[in-house]
Write a protein that holds these residues in place. Structure first.
Motif, PDB file in Angstrom:
ATOM      1  N   MET A 156      -1.223 -10.999  -1.566  1.00 24.63           N
ATOM      2  CA  MET A 156      -1.592  -9.315  -1.199  1.00 24.63           C
ATOM      3  C   MET A 156       0.731  -9.087  -0.651  1.00 24.63           C
ATOM      4  SD  MET A 156      -4.694  -8.281   0.111  1.00 24.63           S
ATOM      5  CE  MET A 156      -4.360  -6.574   0.341  1.00 24.63           C
ATOM      6  N   ARG A 157       0.855  -9.739   0.423  1.00 22.48           N
ATOM      7  CA  ARG A 157       1.545  -9.617   1.150  1.00 22.48           C
ATOM      8  C   ARG A 157       3.320 -10.565  -0.531  1.00 22.48           C
ATOM      9  NH1 ARG A 157       0.186 -11.128   5.670  1.00 22.48           N
ATOM     10  NH2 ARG A 157       0.274 -13.363   5.229  1.00 22.48           N
ATOM     11  N   THR A 192       1.341  -4.976  -2.524  1.00 25.69           N
ATOM     12  CA  THR A 192       0.130  -4.597  -2.457  1.00 25.69           C
ATOM     13  C   THR A 192      -0.298  -4.192  -1.675  1.00 25.69           C
ATOM     14  OG1 THR A 192      -1.219  -3.819  -4.336  1.00 25.69           O
ATOM     15  CG2 THR A 192      -0.705  -6.625  -3.711  1.00 25.69           C
ATOM     16  N   SER A 193      -0.904  -3.093  -1.783  1.00 24.36           N
ATOM     17  CA  SER A 193      -1.708  -2.634  -0.242  1.00 24.36           C
ATOM     18  C   SER A 193      -2.876  -2.879  -0.963  1.00 24.36           C
ATOM     19  CB  SER A 193      -1.223  -2.154   0.562  1.00 24.36           C
ATOM     20  OG  SER A 193      -1.159  -1.024  -0.578  1.00 24.36           O
ATOM     21  N   THR A 194      -3.607  -3.406  -2.332  1.00 25.19           N
ATOM     22  CA  THR A 194      -4.174  -3.601  -2.724  1.00 25.19           C
ATOM     23  C   THR A 194      -4.982  -5.341  -3.233  1.00 25.19           C
ATOM     24  OG1 THR A 194      -4.439  -0.937  -3.311  1.00 25.19           O
ATOM     25  CG2 THR A 194      -6.153  -2.499  -4.673  1.00 25.19           C
ATOM     26  N   TRP A 195      -6.236  -5.149  -3.135  1.00 26.48           N
ATOM     27  CA  TRP A 195      -6.521  -6.512  -3.433  1.00 26.48           C
ATOM     28  C   TRP A 195      -6.406  -6.316  -5.173  1.00 26.48           C
ATOM     29  CZ3 TRP A 195      -6.202 -11.657  -2.849  1.00 26.48           C
ATOM     30  CH2 TRP A 195      -7.018 -12.182  -3.205  1.00 26.48           C
ATOM     31  N   GLN A 227     -12.050  -5.504   7.912  1.00 28.78           N
ATOM     32  CA  GLN A 227     -11.691  -5.964   6.872  1.00 28.78           C
ATOM     33  C   GLN A 227     -11.655  -6.787   5.880  1.00 28.78           C
ATOM     34  OE1 GLN A 227      -9.770  -9.650   9.659  1.00 28.78           O
ATOM     35  NE2 GLN A 227      -8.893  -7.794  11.969  1.00 28.78           N
ATOM     36  N   ALA A 268      -4.473 -11.712   2.606  1.00 29.85           N
ATOM     37  CA  ALA A 268      -3.653 -11.261   2.735  1.00 29.85           C
ATOM     38  C   ALA A 268      -1.739 -11.327   2.845  1.00 29.85           C
ATOM     39  CB  ALA A 268      -3.328 -10.863   4.163  1.00 29.85           C
ATOM     40  N   ALA A 284     -10.530  -4.506   2.271  1.00 31.57           N
ATOM     41  CA  ALA A 284      -9.540  -4.478   1.727  1.00 31.57           C
ATOM     42  C   ALA A 284      -8.449  -5.784   1.076  1.00 31.57           C
ATOM     43  CB  ALA A 284      -8.253  -4.423   3.265  1.00 31.57           C
TER      44      ALA A 284
END
Length: 536
Positions: A275-276, A280-283, A320, A272, A323
């Motif tokens: 990604m932050r 991006t919200s996609t790996w 979870q 997580a 994601a």
């Protein structure tokens, strides 16, 4: 009378009988007269013409059959006049035959839907078409065309599934984003599946489930942007074939609990954070940030081993993980409600169903879809399957690719890139020699001391890293001692005396901070080394 004729022919013998027939024919020609003889000549000529036309047509059909590689019976029934007779007899009036094209497994027949025929009614009558053309069951498939009154009748005459379907080994680079060949249908077409999804694999013992797991795992092993993790609570009997291919192998319930805690407390938060930082919200799947497949072999054993609270935590992980580029593959040979709880089934994006024993098991897996043909208990036998996902919503029986244990063991993960040779230092500029020798001041001569003599005594080994030193600093120090050759997480555990999860977490922290670089699967170096700078 018949006895007398028989006695006469017996007395005459073959030659006498022939002479008698010739004399009878001559006498008959004399009796019928000139007009009768002309009529006989015309009848004989018509018979010869008919026979000649029939022979020519038979030869033409035979040559066309050989060119199209069709059985003679099917080639004959595909002729225009026989096609019309067949459609009338089967109450398919209006189905007009068009062009016929050869395919690797048979022929494609273009048809026009006339009268009251539609694509739906023709699909419902496909068995009548198979009977009229004399093909085997399941050998014909109807496909629509751009125009509503056009369709293609696909006919197979060569069965591609008569023998086991061999695994098509990739010839180029493999990525997790590539679809994998899972099975082949009766028309010789590959059925492919997306690996980046949660997959449920069910099938009775001996149905070929283990081979399907190997087929799915092979491209993950070969992919540079994917990693495999195997949970096998059957004493590791299946996961032993993944030795050297899976990054992690879990074989006991205690290891599974510890691994679940690591995923929830360490790895998912780390992913997580990655990604932050990238916004991006996609790996971001890549060799630096690989996807991770967690394959649970015989999930019923895991369900029995975990408590209610642990199962709830596992279901949270399942919800979870996707994601963050982590995908669960769940395999079981006991598809019962107790072994496939709703929290698990509802999260699965794809279902691979092999041969099952009972209809009740099919209803557990597919629920109401069992009424629409999703009935794996009716599959022909071992290796046959049904695939349900976003790309496959019709129950088509296909035969799975076969990959045995020996062939799977020969699959090798991509080799780590060799460290690049360090660049050659610049050639120093040599100043010109002075014309007179330099003079050393007296005070400098007095202060000058000889270098200490070389000692052959072995230097004492460095003391182990104290336990109070942070794990990241201990791992950084061990990487520095390894130099450009790099080291593995297992060697780092020995050098630092820390646990597996601590070492992996520290490595990820160093990579995120830019202090360490992975130079291949399983080897790491400091980023300030020559190899690390090149690989990064």
């Amino acid at each position: 009378m018949s006895d007398s004729v028989g006695w006469l022919l017996e007395q005459l013998g073959p030659k006498g009988t022939a002479v008698l027939l010739v004399l009878g024919s001559l006498l008959l020609f004399k009796m019928v007269g000139k007009d009768g003889r002309k009529a006989a000549y015309r009848a004989a000529a018509r018979a010869v013409r008919t026979m000649t036309s029939t022979v020519i047509r038979y030869v033409g059909i035979t040559l066309w059959s050989a060119r199209m590689r069709l059985p003679m019976r099917l080639a004959y029934r595909l002729q225009p006049e026989r096609w019309r007779e067949m459609t009338e007899a089967r109450k398919l009036v209006g189905l007009k035959r068009g062009r016929i094209r050869r395919t690797p497994m048979g022929v494609d027949v273009r048809v026009t839907l006339g009268g009251s025929l539609t694509l739906e009614t023709l699909n419902a009558r496909v068995k009548d078409l198979e009977t009229g053309l004399g093909t085997r069951r399941g050998a014909i498939r109807i496909e629509g065309a751009d125009k509503a009154n056009k369709a293609t009748v696909r006919i197979t005459v060569r069965n591609p599934l008569a023998r086991p379907v061999k695994w098509p080994e990739p010839t180029g680079p493999v990525s997790m984003t590539d679809a994998a060949s899972l099975s082949m249908n009766p028309f010789g077409e590959w059925t492919e599946i997306d690996l980046q999804q949660r997959i449920l694999i069910v099938g009775a013992s001996g149905s070929g489930k283990s081979s399907v797991q190997r087929v799915l795992s092979a491209p993950v092993v070969l992919a540079a942007d994917g990693e495999l993790e195997v949970w096998d609570l059957k004493q590791g009997t299946e996961s032993q074939h993944y030795e050297g291919k899976a990054a992690v192998r879990i074989t006991t319930a205690d290891e599974a609990r510890q691994r679940l805690d690591w995923w929830m407390d360490v790895e998912l938060p780390r992913r997580a954070d990655v990604m932050r930082r990238r916004g991006t919200s996609t790996w971001p799947t890549s060799p630096e940030n690989p996807d991770r497949i967690v394959m649970v072999d015989e999930g019923a054993a895991l369900i029995r081993a975990l408590s209610e609270d642990e199962l709830a935590r596992f279901f949270t992980f399942l919800e979870q993980a996707r994601a963050f580029g982590v995908y669960l593959w769940w395999a079981t040979q006991f598809p019962k409600s107790s072994n496939l709880p709703t929290e698990l089934r509802s999260q699965m994006s794809a279902v691979i169903a092999l041969k099952m024993r009972r209809a009740s098991e099919s209803r557990v897996v597919f629920e109401d879809l069992a009424k629409e043909g999703w009935t794996p208990h009716r599959l022909p036998g071992k290796g046959w399957l049904l695939l349900l996902d976003d790309d496959h919503d019709e129950p088509e029986e296909t035969r799975a690719v076969w990959l045995d244990e020996t062939a799977f063991r020969r699959i090798a993960a991509p080799a780590a890139p060799a460290p690049a040779a360090p660049a050659a230092p610049p050639v120093p500029t040599v100043p010109p020699m002075p014309s007179t020798p330099p003079r050393i001041p007296a005070q400098a001569e007095a202060d000058f001391e000889l270098a200490p003599p070389l000692s052959l005594t072995k230097e004492p080994e460095p003391e182990p890293v104290p336990a109070d030193v942070p794990v990241a600093d201990a791992v950084r120090a061990a990487l520095a001692e390894a130099g450009t050759a790099g080291t593995t997480p297992a060697q780092l555990q020995l050098a630092t005396g820390r646990g597996k999860s601590q070492v992996y977490s520290a490595l990820q922290q160093l990579q995120d901070d830019g202090d360490a670089v992975r130079v291949g699967k399983g080897r790491y170096v400091l980023a300030n080394t020559e190899a690390g700078e090149v690989s990064a």
